[in-house]
Scaffold this motif. Structure first.
Motif, mmCIF file in Angstrom:
data_model
loop_
_atom_site.group_PDB
_atom_site.id
_atom_site.type_symbol
_atom_site.label_atom_id
_atom_site.label_comp_id
_atom_site.label_asym_id
_atom_site.label_seq_id
_atom_site.Cartn_x
_atom_site.Cartn_y
_atom_site.Cartn_z
ATOM 1 N N VAL A 1 0.866 -1.182 0.000
ATOM 2 C CA VAL A 1 0.000 0.000 0.000
ATOM 3 C C VAL A 1 0.899 1.227 0.000
ATOM 4 C CG1 VAL A 1 -1.750 1.291 1.241
ATOM 5 C CG2 VAL A 1 -1.829 -1.209 1.228
ATOM 6 N N ARG B 1 0.948 5.651 -0.897
ATOM 7 C CA ARG B 1 0.167 6.870 -1.155
ATOM 8 C C ARG B 1 0.725 7.655 -2.335
ATOM 9 N NH1 ARG B 1 -4.655 6.051 1.188
ATOM 10 N NH2 ARG B 1 -4.570 5.945 3.473
ATOM 11 N N GLY C 1 -6.471 -3.148 0.111
ATOM 12 C CA GLY C 1 -5.112 -2.734 -0.211
ATOM 13 C C GLY C 1 -5.039 -2.011 -1.529
ATOM 14 N N ALA D 1 -6.865 1.452 -1.330
ATOM 15 C CA ALA D 1 -6.091 2.448 -0.588
ATOM 16 C C ALA D 1 -5.078 3.143 -1.491
ATOM 17 C CB ALA D 1 -5.372 1.785 0.583
ATOM 18 N N LEU E 1 -0.636 1.213 6.871
ATOM 19 C CA LEU E 1 -1.524 0.416 6.040
ATOM 20 C C LEU E 1 -0.835 -0.833 5.495
ATOM 21 C CD1 LEU E 1 -3.477 3.088 3.969
ATOM 22 C CD2 LEU E 1 -4.403 1.535 5.685
ATOM 23 N N GLU E 2 -1.517 -1.958 5.597
ATOM 24 C CA GLU E 2 -1.052 -3.231 5.057
ATOM 25 C C GLU E 2 -2.083 -3.713 4.045
ATOM 26 O OE1 GLU E 2 1.710 -4.980 5.829
ATOM 27 O OE2 GLU E 2 2.174 -4.815 7.964
ATOM 28 N N SER E 3 -1.615 -4.404 3.024
ATOM 29 C CA SER E 3 -2.548 -4.992 2.074
ATOM 30 C C SER E 3 -3.083 -6.318 2.609
ATOM 31 C CB SER E 3 -1.892 -5.194 0.716
ATOM 32 O OG SER E 3 -2.816 -5.755 -0.201
ATOM 33 N N ILE F 1 -6.461 -2.811 10.085
ATOM 34 C CA ILE F 1 -5.938 -1.775 9.212
ATOM 35 C C ILE F 1 -5.799 -2.326 7.802
ATOM 36 C CG2 ILE F 1 -3.510 -2.345 9.643
ATOM 37 C CD1 ILE F 1 -2.952 0.693 9.737
ATOM 38 N N GLY F 2 -6.080 -1.498 6.793
ATOM 39 C CA GLY F 2 -5.935 -1.926 5.410
ATOM 40 C C GLY F 2 -6.765 -3.163 5.111
#
Length: 405
Positions: free
Chosen positions: A149, A151, A172, A175, A309-311, A331-332
């Motif tokens: 993930v 940005r 994931g 995001a 963030l984790e996929s 998360i994620g």
């Protein structure tokens, strides 16, 4: 079998061969060639997924070729599978070098694909993804296997142009590029777990670490990186009471430290934090573990306390397959792997108190732990079998090939 790394020449690419003079055993005539590309030559999570995929995939359906910038552990391991390994410059020592090298990498991929009569490039890393997108034309398409993930605006821009995106979790991918969630280009394929995890067994860990019988053994498995939440776990363990003293096994190393400044020196930071919390005798840093299946089989709980963030951390799927209770950050894409109270427990990322309470629950309630283990095993058996993963990936490759004309 020795590693085979084929250097690119301006005119053509040589036939696959091994340094010992033995030709690589290729797939049956008629199986279309598919090019798998990575700018990473070291070993990491995405690279482990790739090698497991290449090990399992049906070579009567596709002929895999692998391309990377040069020699390294990943190339050597792929060559041991009898897969031709080709050399195309990708990546660089700085973001600037990576960027200015992309056109050259794209030309290299395009030329190699033409030489092999290959119509699909599967990108297994970010730089390879950018290069594969640039290399696309009417008869060559990019299938981006997105493991991370990010940005990055560049990543979002590039993903919009890939012929298809394959990812282990929907969250994931969304995001990174929100618009891809409703796109037909997106294929969600949960990562596979090798069969050895489903039959994992191990002995001697407690003896080697000096952990008495009956003491809970909690593990965190993965690269040493502040984003993985090691400090959150240590704080939660320091606050635990009402249960026998908990021991923590930290498995992993500073992978990619040369590329990520936040990772360099993190081992020393962890040691200082462990001492400051008074956990010295109960936290065991065991370094990189080649095969984590026997380790997981000896842990009571695996914690994935990520704060970024984790996929879809494969450590969760591996722990579930190996029969470990899982406590992880919500998360994620993690909630796609863990149904809280069914196949594990979810906690808010970075919330030390919530993690402490969840650990106390699962360690202090054998019935709950047994239920979570059973739910995790059922989830792993249904979704993470390696043969199913490989078949889905081959289906995705062939679907993208049909787009090229």
């Amino acid at each position: 079998m020795a590693a085979s790394v084929l250097s690119r020449s301006p005119a053509a690419f040589p036939a696959p061969w091994q340094p010992d003079g033995c030709f690589v055993s290729l797939s049956p005539v008629g199986a279309p060639p598919i090019l798998f590309a990575s700018h990473v030559v070291e070993w990491g999570g995405a690279e482990s997924v790739l090698v497991d995929l290449l090990t399992e995939l049906d070579r009567s359906r596709i002929t895999p070729h692998f391309v990377c910038p040069g020699p390294g552990p990943l190339a050597a391991r792929v060559a041991q599978l009898g897969i031709a390994v080709h050399n195309v410059p990708m990546g660089g020592s700085s973001p600037w070098r990576k960027a200015i090298g992309l056109p050259r990498a794209a030309r290299g991929l395009r030329g190699l694909a033409a030489e092999l009569a290959c119509r699909v490039v599967v990108a297994n890393s970010m730089i390879a993804g950018y290069a594969a997108v640039l290399a696309q034309h009417r008869q060559l398409r990019c299938l981006w296997h997105l493991h991370v993930v990010t940005r990055s605006r560049i990543a979002r821009f590039a993903l919009r142009r890939a012929a298809a995106v394959m990812t282990p979790s929907r969250a994931g991918a969304v995001a990174v590029e929100p618009g891809i969630g409703d796109s037909r280009r997106l294929r969600v394929v949960p990562n596979g777990v090798p069969d050895r995890f489903f039959a994992a067994a191990g002995t001697g860990l407690r003896e080697r670490l000096g952990v008495p019988a009956g003491m809970p053994l909690v593990g965190i498995v993965g690269r040493l990186d502040p984003h993985k939440g090691h400090d959150v776990l240590l704080q939660a363990v320091a606050r635990l009471d009402g249960v026998p003293p908990v021991h923590v096994v930290v498995a992993g190393s500073e992978a990619f430290a040369s590329l990520q400044s936040r990772v360099r020196g993190f081992t020393d930071e962890l040691r200082e934090r462990i001492g400051a919390l008074g956990l010295g005798p109960r936290v065991h840093l065991i370094g990189h573990v080649d095969d984590t299946a026997p380790l997981l089989a000896q842990l009571d709980v695996v914690v994935v306390p990520s704060i970024a963030l984790e996929s879809a951390p494969r450590s969760i799927a591996e722990a579930q397959a190996a029969g470990c209770a899982v406590v992880a950050s919500a998360i994620g894409g993690v909630p796609e792997l863990v149904a809280s109270e069914q196949s594990g427990l979810l906690v808010p990322p970075g919330d030390v108190d919530s993690l402490q309470r969840s650990l106390a629950r699962v360690l202090g309630d054998p019935a709950l732990r047994s239920r979570l283990v059973a739910g995790g095993r059922a989830k792993a058996d249904a979704d993470y079998r390696m043969n199913v993963f490989a078949a889905r990936c081959v289906d995705a490759c062939l679907a993208v090939q049909d787009l090229a004309s």
